[in-house]
Write a protein that holds these residues in place. Sequence first.
Motif, PDB file in Angstrom:
ATOM      1  N   LEU A  11       0.868  -1.143  -0.081  1.00  0.00           N
ATOM      2  CA  LEU A  11       0.031   0.171   0.039  1.00  0.00           C
ATOM      3  C   LEU A  11       1.008   1.129  -0.055  1.00  0.00           C
ATOM      4  O   LEU A  11       1.734   1.350   0.749  1.00  0.00           O
ATOM      5  CB  LEU A  11      -0.886   0.058   1.219  1.00  0.00           C
ATOM      6  N   VAL A  12       0.552   2.189  -0.875  1.00  0.00           N
ATOM      7  CA  VAL A  12       1.466   3.386  -0.943  1.00  0.00           C
ATOM      8  C   VAL A  12       0.621   4.537  -1.292  1.00  0.00           C
ATOM      9  O   VAL A  12      -0.546   4.160  -1.934  1.00  0.00           O
ATOM     10  CB  VAL A  12       2.423   3.270  -1.920  1.00  0.00           C
ATOM     11  N   GLN A  13       0.867   5.530  -1.149  1.00  0.00           N
ATOM     12  CA  GLN A  13       0.074   6.882  -1.379  1.00  0.00           C
ATOM     13  C   GLN A  13       0.285   7.385  -2.747  1.00  0.00           C
ATOM     14  O   GLN A  13       1.453   7.224  -3.080  1.00  0.00           O
ATOM     15  CB  GLN A  13       0.402   7.970  -0.357  1.00  0.00           C
ATOM     16  N   ALA A  14      -0.632   8.076  -3.280  1.00  0.00           N
ATOM     17  CA  ALA A  14      -0.402   8.588  -4.660  1.00  0.00           C
ATOM     18  C   ALA A  14       0.776   9.373  -4.614  1.00  0.00           C
ATOM     19  O   ALA A  14       1.041  10.263  -3.699  1.00  0.00           O
ATOM     20  CB  ALA A  14      -1.670   9.488  -4.919  1.00  0.00           C
ATOM     21  N   GLY A  15       1.643   9.216  -5.902  1.00  0.00           N
ATOM     22  CA  GLY A  15       3.004  10.026  -5.735  1.00  0.00           C
ATOM     23  C   GLY A  15       4.062   9.140  -5.298  1.00  0.00           C
ATOM     24  O   GLY A  15       5.096   9.543  -5.372  1.00  0.00           O
ATOM     25  N   GLY A  16       3.719   8.139  -4.533  1.00  0.00           N
ATOM     26  CA  GLY A  16       5.011   7.370  -4.136  1.00  0.00           C
ATOM     27  C   GLY A  16       5.675   6.466  -4.914  1.00  0.00           C
ATOM     28  O   GLY A  16       5.202   6.396  -6.297  1.00  0.00           O
ATOM     29  N   SER A  17       6.390   5.392  -4.663  1.00  0.00           N
ATOM     30  CA  SER A  17       7.269   4.356  -5.027  1.00  0.00           C
ATOM     31  C   SER A  17       7.094   3.302  -4.542  1.00  0.00           C
ATOM     32  O   SER A  17       7.060   3.108  -3.487  1.00  0.00           O
ATOM     33  CB  SER A  17       8.521   4.970  -5.245  1.00  0.00           C
ATOM     34  N   LEU A  18       7.178   2.353  -5.746  1.00  0.00           N
ATOM     35  CA  LEU A  18       7.335   0.820  -5.118  1.00  0.00           C
ATOM     36  C   LEU A  18       8.371   0.251  -6.125  1.00  0.00           C
ATOM     37  O   LEU A  18       8.411   0.503  -7.316  1.00  0.00           O
ATOM     38  CB  LEU A  18       6.164  -0.027  -5.051  1.00  0.00           C
ATOM     39  N   ARG A  19       8.960  -0.888  -5.469  1.00  0.00           N
ATOM     40  CA  ARG A  19       9.867  -1.605  -6.543  1.00  0.00           C
ATOM     41  C   ARG A  19       9.290  -2.964  -6.499  1.00  0.00           C
ATOM     42  O   ARG A  19       9.337  -3.576  -5.276  1.00  0.00           O
ATOM     43  CB  ARG A  19      11.349  -1.492  -6.263  1.00  0.00           C
TER      44      ARG A  19
END
Length: 119
Positions: A11-19
């Motif tokens: 789960l991440v907020q809009a504008g964030g990043s994940l790999r």
Amino acid sequence: QVQLVESGGGLVQAGGSLRLSCVNSGFNRNAMAWFRQAPGKEREFVAAISWTGTNAYYSDSVRGRFTASRDNAKNTVYLQMNSLKPEDTAVYYCAALQSYGQRDKVVHWGQGTQVTVSS
């Protein structure tokens, strides 16, 4: 045993990043791809990368925000996702392709990892 195992979703907020990562067994000489499937929608192509890692192409919806890469020494393919949007919410699948230019010729699928982007 050939298999693809994804990880890195969350789960991440809009504008964030994940790999996302995909450990592959038996597919180091294959082009690889990432697909995604949102609730109520068909699975769609996201990105593909050649087996050497020197070439990649992307869907229009993620180009410029997502980057595919691979480390064949680690048998791992990655999808770096930046500037995430709520519409990126989906289950993301790693896939081994028959050839780099044939994204519809999938020879093996991973089990998927959930990515949820909150607004």
